[in-house]
Design an enzyme around this catalytic site. Structure first.
Site, PDB file in Angstrom:
ATOM      1  N   GLY A 104       0.839  -1.198   0.000  1.00 45.26           N
ATOM      2  CA  GLY A 104       0.000   0.000   0.000  1.00 45.26           C
ATOM      3  C   GLY A 104       0.865   1.235   0.000  1.00 45.26           C
ATOM      4  N   GLY A 106       1.408   5.128   2.067  1.00 46.34           N
ATOM      5  CA  GLY A 106       1.065   6.041   3.145  1.00 46.34           C
ATOM      6  C   GLY A 106       1.007   7.450   2.631  1.00 46.34           C
ATOM      7  CG  PHE A 108       5.442  11.555   3.075  1.00 43.20           C
ATOM      8  CD1 PHE A 108       6.715  11.270   3.497  1.00 43.20           C
ATOM      9  CD2 PHE A 108       4.545  12.086   3.980  1.00 43.20           C
ATOM     10  CE1 PHE A 108       7.104  11.497   4.806  1.00 43.20           C
ATOM     11  CE2 PHE A 108       4.932  12.322   5.297  1.00 43.20           C
ATOM     12  CZ  PHE A 108       6.208  12.026   5.703  1.00 43.20           C
ATOM     13  N   GLY A 109       4.865   7.606   1.376  1.00 45.68           N
ATOM     14  CA  GLY A 109       5.768   6.452   1.337  1.00 45.68           C
ATOM     15  C   GLY A 109       5.055   5.203   0.872  1.00 45.68           C
ATOM     16  CE  LYS A 126       4.826   6.098   5.469  1.00 50.71           C
ATOM     17  NZ  LYS A 126       3.976   6.853   6.408  1.00 50.71           N
ATOM     18  CG  ASP A 215      -4.703  11.713   6.163  1.00 52.31           C
ATOM     19  OD1 ASP A 215      -5.795  12.040   5.643  1.00 52.31           O
ATOM     20  OD2 ASP A 215      -3.810  11.131   5.523  1.00 52.31           O
ATOM     21  CG  ASP A 420      -7.248   6.428  30.247  1.00 53.09           C
ATOM     22  OD1 ASP A 420      -7.103   5.192  30.333  1.00 53.09           O
ATOM     23  OD2 ASP A 420      -7.166   7.184  31.233  1.00 53.09           O
TER      24      ASP A 420
END
Length: 537
Positions: A104, A106, A108-109, A126, A215, A420
């Protein structure tokens, strides 16, 4: 919901097959359109019916919380060189075998599958090309954030390799595909609630530490495996940052826009006010994801040919379009979606508050009972161990395959009342009382079992996993990989000086005591055999 997901994927596949959609590069300032050709089709009906208007909130929201640091616990802190080393003297191919093919992309990778030579464990790799100072800043931020985040629904970063202008990030492998791909296999109301609750839990954890993702979208939520009950993982922190740092950098000017346009919140696109936004932009994106799971279509992307300006206007209007699947969805799912997508951030649910929504609480309550006496026995034994042993177990837990720690993470989530990322003493006490053996336990009993001076007031997800993973035992390859991480001076042994560099929150006396316990031969160094004996004791 399952049919909606399948229809969406089939529709998307036909579009890709007939005409490859335009792909656009992410930019730091303003993202124009989808970065991965994500273009569902939407009916042209502009207004939400009157009966599905946003329900009234019972009480107003407080403003965004300032950057907050969680209180300290007594957990072992390990140096970054051990938990997530940045290797510059060796190449990634020396340690890993590339399996070929692209998994896939990411922000920018590119991502592919690799196998660690020593242990045989599969990982994701990555590759990021550093072409500018901006690229370097973003990558440095992503790495530093992933090193600090410790949550079962956030991708774990293992190590990094620097090779010229390229950086290779080695992380856990998620083989279940993207959120929509996994949902198409076994989607249902419960599957939607499970996935959204886990994404909200990871997001609430980040927000509690002042981190904003910016994102969140289906492509950045992966299923760990193809199993029907697989956990989901939030990935790609390439555009994430500390909210306080973003606001400081803006210096009173409009904050930078970042993310994927179709998932941006109205306040990120408005020209009114000071141009600032808060952590609830992530919550809006999760609302978009939930709407997509329910309907199979995106609320603000009418289809190919729609301009960015049109999409931005739809988002600014913040009117959810009517859809028959949405109208037929459970009332709780519809209500939560609208609370997540309230146009006014002050009326919009925060991530931690959304976790308390009845629709998600009902899903959590319907899960199987996963707690038993061995959980608390393991914690007691772990806390009684030396700092060095606990440190090694913490590393082993972080590096373990997801399938091995899946049940342990479920047990942690069952105890984590606030979701949390930490267990308080009250969480443990309430959990113990669910077990027949501890039904009458008191806070004084807990203090005797887990003394405050050893345990502290909270325990992290990795510490919890480490405590219970110790019962399973470890293979020689796993221990050798851990030993090499602790051998920070590359001496083939662990000296007291090296241990002093490794244990961050231990005093000189504590480090010396831990060293002497492991140095069975009393020769001033811990060799691999002594290392194994310490862990297997």
């Amino acid at each position: 919901m399952e049919d909606a997901a399948k229809q969406f994927l089939a529709h998307h596949a036909r579009k890709v097959g007939s005409s490859q959609p335009e792909r656009r590069e992410k930019k730091v300032e303003e993202i124009q359109g989808y970065s991965q050709g994500y273009q569902p089709q939407l009916p042209q009906q502009p207004q939400l019916p009157q009966q599905t208007q946003l329900p009234q909130r019972p009480q107003p929201f407080a403003p965004d919380a300032a950057f907050a640091r969680p209180s300290r616990s007594k957990g072992v802190e390990l140096a970054s060189a051990v938990m997530c080393p940045m290797r510059q003297g060796s190449t990634v191919s020396e340690e890993y075998v590339f399996e070929g093919g692209k998994l896939g992309e990411g922000s920018f990778g590119q991502v592919c599958v690799v196998t660690q030579k020593l242990t045989g464990q599969k990982r994701a790799c990555k590759r990021v090309a550093i072409q500018s100072e901006t690229d370097r800043r973003l990558v440095d931020t992503e790495v530093q954030l992933l090193k600090r985040l410790d949550h079962g629904n956030i991708m774990r970063l293992s190590e990094c390799f620097v090779d010229g202008t390229c950086l290779f990030l080695i992380s856990e492998l998620c083989e279940g595909g993207t959120l929509l791909q996994g949902f198409a296999r076994h989607g249902s109301e419960r599957a939607a609630a499970v996935a959204i609750r886990q994404v909200l839990s990871a997001t609430a954890y980040c927000h509690g530490r002042g981190v904003i993702h910016r994102d969140l979208k289906p492509d950045n939520v992966l299923y760990a495996s193809k199993a029907p009950n697989s956990a989901v993982k939030v990935i790609d922190f390439g555009l994430a940052d500390f909210l306080q740092r973003l606001r400081t950098a803006a210096g009173g000017q409009p904050m930078e826009r970042a993310g994927t346009l179709a998932f941006m919140a109205p306040e990120m696109l408005t020209a009114v006010g000071d141009g600032s936004y808060g952590e609830k932009v992530d919550v809006w994106a999760i609302g978009c994801i939930l709407y997509l799971l329910i309907t199979g279509q995106h609320p603000f992307w009418p289809g190919r040919g729609t301009s960015d300006q049109q999409v931005m206007q739809l988002i600014r209007n913040a009117q959810l379009p009517p859809h028959r699947n949405f109208a037929a969805a459970p009332p709780g799912a519809r209500e939560l979606t609208m609370h997540l997508m309230a146009k006014d951030p002050l009326r919009r649910l925060g991530a931690a508050e959304a976790l308390r929504h009845p629709w998600l609480q009902a899903e959590q309550a319907s899960g199987e009972q996963v707690l038993d006496k061995t959980v608390f026995d393991g914690l007691c034994k772990y806390q009684a161990s030396s700092k060095l042993k606990r440190a090694v177990l913490k590393l082993l837990a972080k590096e373990a395959d997801e399938e091995r720690v899946k049940k342990l993470r479920e047990q942690f989530a069952a105890l984590d009342a606030k979701q949390d990322g930490y267990l308080t003493r009250d969480d443990l006490l309430n959990g113990m009382r669910q077990c027949p053996e501890f039904g009458a336990v008191t806070s004084l009993d807990l203090a005797r079992l887990l003394p405050l001076e050893l345990f502290g007031e909270r325990i992290s997800c990795t510490d919890f996993t480490a405590a219970l993973l110790a019962r399973q035992g470890f293979g020689k390859a796993e221990l050798l990989a851990a030993f090499r991480r602790f051998d920070v001076r590359r001496e083939g042994k662990i000296s007291l000086a090296a241990l002093s560099e490794i244990l961050k929150n231990a005093g000189p006396a504590s480090k010396l005591e831990a060293f002497r316990e492991a140095d069975i031969g009393q020769d001033g160094a811990i060799d691999f055999d002594e290392f194994c004996a310490l862990i297997n004791a």
